[in-house]
Design an enzyme around this catalytic site. Structure first.
Site, PDB file in Angstrom:
ATOM      1  CG  HIS A  16      -0.364   0.211   2.526  1.00 24.09           C
ATOM      2  ND1 HIS A  16      -1.062   0.708   3.603  1.00 24.09           N
ATOM      3  CD2 HIS A  16       0.890   0.001   2.998  1.00 24.09           C
ATOM      4  CE1 HIS A  16      -0.285   0.778   4.658  1.00 24.09           C
ATOM      5  NE2 HIS A  16       0.897   0.353   4.323  1.00 24.09           N
ATOM      6  CB  CYS A  25       3.714   4.961   5.411  1.00 32.24           C
ATOM      7  SG  CYS A  25       4.460   3.838   6.609  1.00 32.24           S
ATOM      8  CG  HIS A  29       5.276   0.608   2.660  1.00 33.87           C
ATOM      9  ND1 HIS A  29       4.516   1.740   2.385  1.00 33.87           N
ATOM     10  CD2 HIS A  29       4.843   0.155   3.853  1.00 33.87           C
ATOM     11  CE1 HIS A  29       3.690   1.962   3.388  1.00 33.87           C
ATOM     12  NE2 HIS A  29       3.843   1.008   4.293  1.00 33.87           N
ATOM     13  CG  HIS A  31       2.871  -3.504   6.257  1.00 33.17           C
ATOM     14  ND1 HIS A  31       3.888  -3.062   7.077  1.00 33.17           N
ATOM     15  CD2 HIS A  31       2.284  -2.387   5.750  1.00 33.17           C
ATOM     16  CE1 HIS A  31       3.906  -1.742   7.077  1.00 33.17           C
ATOM     17  NE2 HIS A  31       2.953  -1.303   6.274  1.00 33.17           N
ATOM     18  CG  HIS A  75       1.329 -11.995  -2.787  1.00 35.26           C
ATOM     19  ND1 HIS A  75       1.052 -12.904  -1.790  1.00 35.26           N
ATOM     20  CD2 HIS A  75       2.669 -11.904  -2.858  1.00 35.26           C
ATOM     21  CE1 HIS A  75       2.187 -13.360  -1.292  1.00 35.26           C
ATOM     22  NE2 HIS A  75       3.186 -12.756  -1.918  1.00 35.26           N
ATOM     23  CD  GLU A 136       1.163  -0.966   9.549  1.00 38.16           C
ATOM     24  OE1 GLU A 136       0.123  -0.847   8.869  1.00 38.16           O
ATOM     25  OE2 GLU A 136       2.013  -0.078   9.625  1.00 38.16           O
TER      26      GLU A 136
END
Length: 150
Positions: A16, A25, A29, A31, A75, A136
């Protein structure tokens, strides 16, 4: 009869970016999310019922969460569709990437609210969603509790 809480845990990988955020952020990137789903209800007391003694079969809960959350978000890359990230999303989709456009900033807080709505729709009437925990990172998570949202 006693109310019992049962919890099933799930993992999935999701990317996201937080449009307009003032930190790292804002970049795309990902998680390794851990989702804990806790439901509450009374164990089935009918001795002839195939699920005798269960609040809900863990397998039935797994089917709901996998179809609504894990299989959708695993994914994938999630963007707020009301931001310029929609252009990046289109480019990624055109290149065959799995992209999800949502109505909200894809923070853990907002994702856990979205997940609660999706899961609650599919639970049997005698089972209530008690809480969700969306982790996360090893040290950062958001929690949703039904008791906070009545």
């Amino acid at each position: 009869m006693s109310n019992i809480r049962i919890t099933k845990q799930f993992t999935f990988e999701t990317g996201h970016a937080l449009y307009g955020y003032d930190g790292k952020c804002r970049n795309v990137h990902g998680h390794s999310y851990k989702l804990s789903v806790t439901v509450i209800g009374q164990p089935i007391t009918d001795h002839d019922h195939v699920k005798f003694g269960m609040v809900i079969d863990f397998g039935d809960l797994k089917k709901i969460v996998k179809s609504e959350i894990v299989d959708v978000f695993d994914h994938a890359t999630v963007f707020n569709k009301n931001t310029p990230h929609v252009e990046l999303a289109k480019e990624l989709k055109d290149r065959g990437h799995h992209v999800i456009l949502v109505e909200y900033q894809p923070t853990s807080e907002n994702m856990v609210i979205d997940f609660a709505k999706k899961i609650k729709k599919h639970l049997p009437t005698h089972i209530n969603l008690h809480s969700l925990k969306l982790q996360e990172t090893e040290t950062s998570f958001a929690e949703w509790y039904a008791s906070d949202n009545n």
